[in-house]
Design a protein around this motif. Structure first.
Motif, short mmCIF file in Angstrom:
data_model
loop_
_atom_site.label_atom_id
_atom_site.label_comp_id
_atom_site.label_asym_id
_atom_site.label_seq_id
_atom_site.Cartn_x
_atom_site.Cartn_y
_atom_site.Cartn_z
N LEU A 46 0.86 -1.23 0.03
CA LEU A 46 -0.01 -0.02 0.08
C LEU A 46 0.75 1.30 0.10
O LEU A 46 0.33 2.42 0.41
CB LEU A 46 -0.89 -0.03 1.47
N HIS A 47 2.13 1.27 -0.39
CA HIS A 47 3.02 2.30 -0.32
C HIS A 47 2.42 3.50 -1.39
O HIS A 47 1.78 3.14 -2.43
CB HIS A 47 4.41 1.83 -0.96
N PRO A 48 2.40 4.55 -1.03
CA PRO A 48 1.87 5.69 -1.67
C PRO A 48 2.33 5.85 -3.19
O PRO A 48 1.66 6.55 -4.12
CB PRO A 48 2.56 7.00 -0.95
N ASP A 49 3.55 5.32 -3.55
CA ASP A 49 4.19 5.37 -4.95
C ASP A 49 3.62 4.25 -5.93
O ASP A 49 4.08 4.30 -7.06
CB ASP A 49 5.68 5.18 -4.85
N SER A 50 2.74 3.39 -5.31
CA SER A 50 2.17 2.23 -6.21
C SER A 50 0.53 2.70 -6.22
O SER A 50 0.16 3.45 -5.57
CB SER A 50 2.59 0.88 -5.49
#
Length: 220
Positions: A46-50
């Motif tokens: 759930l990383h913001p960059d993905s």
């Protein structure tokens, strides 16, 4: 520092942001919980960059449990849930029809699989590059939903596994290796290990002391 880069664990097992199609089985025991591995991967996916999506099937705890833990790790599950990147299926409230026992077991797990497949189909059809990861916490509790039917448990896992081939999903599960007492339920461990690309075992430290992890043990 680029926090979106894979760490050594993720590189070793070939899983991380934008990487799909892997089956990872986390096995733990009564003395040592492997839940922290699920929490680590959940935050990672759930990383913001993905734009990756997690479909989380929770047999062990309610949403508030995971939300509290991930918030401490800097990941807001409530926000991701509202943004449709985190799909939470709460199996603690699973109710099977009041009918013949076998039919109820089959209908309950088939209905669950139907929800999972529907969610995968929806997010796979959206524009943009994303990986869909199905996470189960934990597999051993499927036995409860199936009223002890190992055949229905295995069928359910095979149904979920087909989504890997069809949609390129990743599949991460937690299983308690040392709680099974019968030969039938032991099949579940063997089958999940057979399907797995990677098996991660959480075991007690040799000394039982956490200082081993931090390198604080003194040499002679």
């Amino acid at each position: 520092m680029d926090n979106s880069r894979a760490n050594l664990l993720e590189e070793a097992i070939g899983i991380g942001i934008g990487k799909g199609g892997r089956v990872v089985v986390v096995e733990d025991c009564v003395e040592t919980s492997g839940a922290f591995v699920l929490h680590h991967f959940l935050k990672r996916f759930l990383h913001p960059d993905s734009s990756d999506v997690v479909i989380f099937i929770a047999f062990a705890h309610p949403f508030s449990h995971y939300e509290r833990i991930l918030r401490k790790m800097g990941c807001n599950l409530t926000v991701h849930r509202k943004n449709h990147r985190f799909v939470f299926l709460d199996m603690l409230t699973l109710e099977c029809p009041e009918r013949n026992g076998r039919e109820a077991r089959e209908d309950g797990l088939l209905a669950l699989y139907g929800e999972i497949e529907k969610a995968v189909e929806i997010y796979s059809s959206l524009e943009g590059s994303r990986t869909i990861t199905i996470m189960i916490d934990d597999i051993s509790l499927i036995e409860v939903a199936a009223n002890g039917s190992s055949n229905h448990m295995l069928d359910f896992l095979h149904y979920c596994y087909t989504l890997k081939a069809k949609y390129g999903c990743s599949f991460v599960t937690l299983n308690h290796e040392d709680i099974y007492s019968s030969a039938n339920t032991l099949q579940l461990i063997l089958q999940t290990e057979y399907l797995a690309d990677v098996i991660i075992k959480a075991e007690p430290l040799a000394t039982g002391l956490a200082s081993d992890v931090h390198g604080q043990g003194q040499g002679k």
